[in-house]
Enzyme design. Structure first.
Site, PDB file in Angstrom:
ATOM      1  N   GLY A 110      46.107  38.224  39.394  1.00 33.92           N
ATOM      2  CA  GLY A 110      46.718  39.304  40.187  1.00 33.92           C
ATOM      3  C   GLY A 110      47.419  40.302  39.274  1.00 33.92           C
TER       4      GLY A 110
ATOM      5  N   ARG B 180      39.122  38.331  38.949  1.00 31.33           N
ATOM      6  CA  ARG B 180      39.061  36.879  39.064  1.00 31.33           C
ATOM      7  C   ARG B 180      37.640  36.516  38.668  1.00 31.33           C
ATOM      8  NH1 ARG B 180      44.116  35.769  41.332  1.00 31.33           N
ATOM      9  NH2 ARG B 180      44.758  37.328  42.813  1.00 31.33           N
TER      10      ARG B 180
ATOM     11  N   ASP C 206      49.422  31.411  36.444  1.00 30.48           N
ATOM     12  CA  ASP C 206      49.064  30.049  36.025  1.00 30.48           C
ATOM     13  C   ASP C 206      47.557  29.840  35.888  1.00 30.48           C
ATOM     14  OD1 ASP C 206      48.733  30.155  38.754  1.00 30.48           O
ATOM     15  OD2 ASP C 206      49.753  28.272  39.174  1.00 30.48           O
TER      16      ASP C 206
ATOM     17  N   THR D 132      53.128  38.053  36.843  1.00 28.35           N
ATOM     18  CA  THR D 132      52.826  37.786  38.254  1.00 28.35           C
ATOM     19  C   THR D 132      54.059  38.143  39.069  1.00 28.35           C
ATOM     20  OG1 THR D 132      52.709  35.999  39.885  1.00 28.35           O
ATOM     21  CG2 THR D 132      53.258  35.322  37.689  1.00 28.35           C
TER      22      THR D 132
ATOM     23  N   ASP E 174      55.094  36.818  41.611  1.00 23.39           N
ATOM     24  CA  ASP E 174      55.660  35.656  42.317  1.00 23.39           C
ATOM     25  C   ASP E 174      56.795  34.945  41.578  1.00 23.39           C
ATOM     26  OD1 ASP E 174      54.015  35.974  44.470  1.00 23.39           O
ATOM     27  OD2 ASP E 174      52.457  34.645  43.700  1.00 23.39           O
TER      28      ASP E 174
ATOM     29  N   ASP F 194      56.711  32.496  39.546  1.00 25.99           N
ATOM     30  CA  ASP F 194      56.554  31.061  39.791  1.00 25.99           C
ATOM     31  C   ASP F 194      56.110  30.280  38.553  1.00 25.99           C
ATOM     32  OD1 ASP F 194      54.086  32.196  39.640  1.00 25.99           O
ATOM     33  OD2 ASP F 194      53.286  31.301  41.459  1.00 25.99           O
TER      34      ASP F 194
ATOM     35  N   ARG G 143      53.102  32.634  48.464  1.00 28.07           N
ATOM     36  CA  ARG G 143      52.406  31.530  49.137  1.00 28.07           C
ATOM     37  C   ARG G 143      53.115  30.197  48.859  1.00 28.07           C
ATOM     38  NH1 ARG G 143      46.929  32.642  47.260  1.00 28.07           N
ATOM     39  NH2 ARG G 143      47.299  34.767  47.856  1.00 28.07           N
TER      40      ARG G 143
HETATM   41  P1  ADP Z   1      46.609  34.027  38.156  1.00 26.76           P
HETATM   42  O1  ADP Z   1      46.428  34.069  36.678  1.00 26.76           O
HETATM   43  O2  ADP Z   1      47.337  35.227  38.672  1.00 26.76           O
HETATM   44  O3  ADP Z   1      47.172  32.693  38.608  1.00 26.76           O
HETATM   45  P2  ADP Z   1      43.941  33.191  39.112  1.00 26.76           P
HETATM   46  O4  ADP Z   1      44.394  31.852  39.589  1.00 26.76           O
HETATM   47  O5  ADP Z   1      43.008  33.956  39.945  1.00 26.76           O
HETATM   48  O6  ADP Z   1      45.160  34.202  38.841  1.00 26.76           O
HETATM   49  O7  ADP Z   1      43.287  32.976  37.666  1.00 26.76           O
HETATM   50  C1  ADP Z   1      42.799  34.070  36.931  1.00 26.76           C
HETATM   51  C2  ADP Z   1      41.539  33.701  36.221  1.00 26.76           C
HETATM   52  O8  ADP Z   1      41.789  32.652  35.282  1.00 26.76           O
HETATM   53  C3  ADP Z   1      40.434  33.139  37.109  1.00 26.76           C
HETATM   54  O9  ADP Z   1      39.700  34.129  37.767  1.00 26.76           O
HETATM   55  C4  ADP Z   1      39.561  32.425  36.077  1.00 26.76           C
HETATM   56  O10 ADP Z   1      38.760  33.350  35.379  1.00 26.76           O
HETATM   57  C5  ADP Z   1      40.608  31.865  35.117  1.00 26.76           C
HETATM   58  N1  ADP Z   1      40.895  30.457  35.431  1.00 26.76           N
HETATM   59  C6  ADP Z   1      41.662  29.950  36.430  1.00 26.76           C
HETATM   60  N2  ADP Z   1      41.622  28.595  36.435  1.00 26.76           N
HETATM   61  C7  ADP Z   1      40.803  28.246  35.415  1.00 26.76           C
HETATM   62  C8  ADP Z   1      40.320  26.991  34.905  1.00 26.76           C
HETATM   63  N3  ADP Z   1      40.688  25.815  35.446  1.00 26.76           N
HETATM   64  N4  ADP Z   1      39.490  27.024  33.838  1.00 26.76           N
HETATM   65  C9  ADP Z   1      39.102  28.180  33.297  1.00 26.76           C
HETATM   66  N5  ADP Z   1      39.500  29.387  33.747  1.00 26.76           N
HETATM   67  C10 ADP Z   1      40.339  29.423  34.770  1.00 26.76           C
END
Ligand code: ADP
Length: 328
Positions: free
Chosen positions: A15, A76, A107, A130, A132, A134, A176
């Site tokens: 995000g 994403r 995260d 982020t 949030d 968090d 969330r």
């Molecule tokens: P945020 O970083 O804001 O928490 P996301 O959860 O959408 O956002 O994660 C961002 C990107 O990080 C995902 O679209 C993916 O490319 C990568 N990512 C998330 N989890 C994993 C994972 N377990 N292994 C590899 N890449 C990951």
């Protein structure tokens, strides 16, 4: 021993959050100051896989401090979670001779960075970005302060109409799993009640709080609902309250994605600058798989492992108590 890092890339992922541009600018300029070649990856991990990697210089990041969002764009990218996706990303990094990555995100972004770095021995440093707030290891994440300011500006406007019509407003804010935005924006805007994902508030408790306000002639009430509250979103809670509490004309406002946008606050610009500067210095000092964060107004490193696996209750007890006392 200090690593021989020559080429560093930065990306934003997950995000978007106001202040990411200040982080990008600081990473690029700190690297250039130290004589490194700097690159920007567009659209997060998708850009690594699609080789969307561009050389950047000090002028590439001029006039971006005040801009919301991220000039590198974000995405994403599910493919990055697969072995094939990670291998393609690594081949592209090798083709561009890039030794180290700074990732700005939440995260999910850090989980990807940690896995990638363990698999291919690419040096990585994370910057928490982020709205949030968090993540463990930083008192504040990039974008959080701006988001709260955006929320209170909206609530102030809603308060005007709520007051004029004796209305009960339910305002849903982002969060969330985290009530950080709800709690702080609720305090700053004088909300009558704040419903958080971390703390269960029954509809009965909410109603008695509202009735107490009505009995002392409050002319309007604002209830902030974090989207992750156990009873459901603002519409659901408003419906339950309406069925039993008809003193007020009830309205619902979902603030949604406007909370993500806007020019970053001074706090987020300075935070992004500090963390971007610290991220490159950490890499050049031989650190990897660490997150740079702010703790007690000092920049500190926390391992990505610890940042991802420590789950503490981040809402301060004293703020929770104060919010309840001051809203009588
Ligand atoms: P945020 O970083 O804001 O928490 P996301 O959860 O959408 O956002 O994660 C961002 C990107 O990080 C995902 O679209 C993916 O490319 C990568 N990512 C998330 N989890 C994993 C994972 N377990 N292994 C590899 N890449 C990951």
């Amino acid at each position: 021993m200090k690593p021989n890092i020559k080429n560093i890339a930065v990306l934003t992922s997950g995000g978007d959050a106001p202040g990411m541009n200040a982080g990008i600018r600081a990473v690029i300029r700190t690297g250039i100051f130290h004589g490194r070649n700097m690159f920007g990856v567009q659209q997060g991990y998708r850009g690594l896989i699609e080789n969307n990697i561009i050389p950047m210089n000090a002028r590439s990041v001029s006039n971006i401090l005040h801009m919301g969002g991220t000039i590198l764009k974000t995405a994403r990218c599910l493919e990055f979670k697969t072995d094939e996706g990670m291998e393609t990303a690594y081949r592209n990094l090798q083709a561009n001779d890039i030794d180290a990555l700074v990732v700005i995100g939440g995260d999910g972004t850090f989980t990807g960075a940690k896995r990638f770095s363990e698999k291919f021995d690419v040096k990585v440093i994370g910057i928490p970005g982020t709205i949030d707030n968090d993540l463990y290891g930083s008192d504040f994440t990039l974008g959080y302060d701006t988001a709260i300011n955006t929320v209170i500006e909206a609530i102030d406007k809603i308060r005007d109409t709520a007051d004029s019509h004796d209305r009960l407003f339910f305002i849903e804010v982002m969060g969330r799993d985290s009530g950080c935005i709800a709690l702080r924006s609720g305090i700053a805007s004088g909300a009558e009640a704040i419903l958080l994902p971390e703390k269960f508030t029954s509809v009965e408790d909410l109603i008695s709080k509202l009735e107490c306000g009505a009995s002392t002639k409050k002319s309007s009430s604002i209830v902030i609902v974090a989207e992750g509250h156990k009873h459901g979103g603002a519409y659901e809670i408003a419906k339950q309250v309406e069925e039993r509490f008809d003193h007020y004309d009830t309205k619902v406002t979902i603030l949604g994605h406007l909370q993500r946008g806007g020019s970053p606050s001074s706090f987020d610009r300075i935070l992004g600058s500090r963390l971007g500067f610290a991220a490159v210095n950490a890499l050049l000092n031989g650190e990897t798989r660490q997150m740079v964060g702010l703790r007690g107004n000092e920049v500190k490193l926390t391992s990505l492992d610890e940042a991802l696996n420590t789950h503490t209750f981040k809402l301060e007890d004293d703020l929770l108590e104060m919010a309840s006392v001051l809203s009588i």
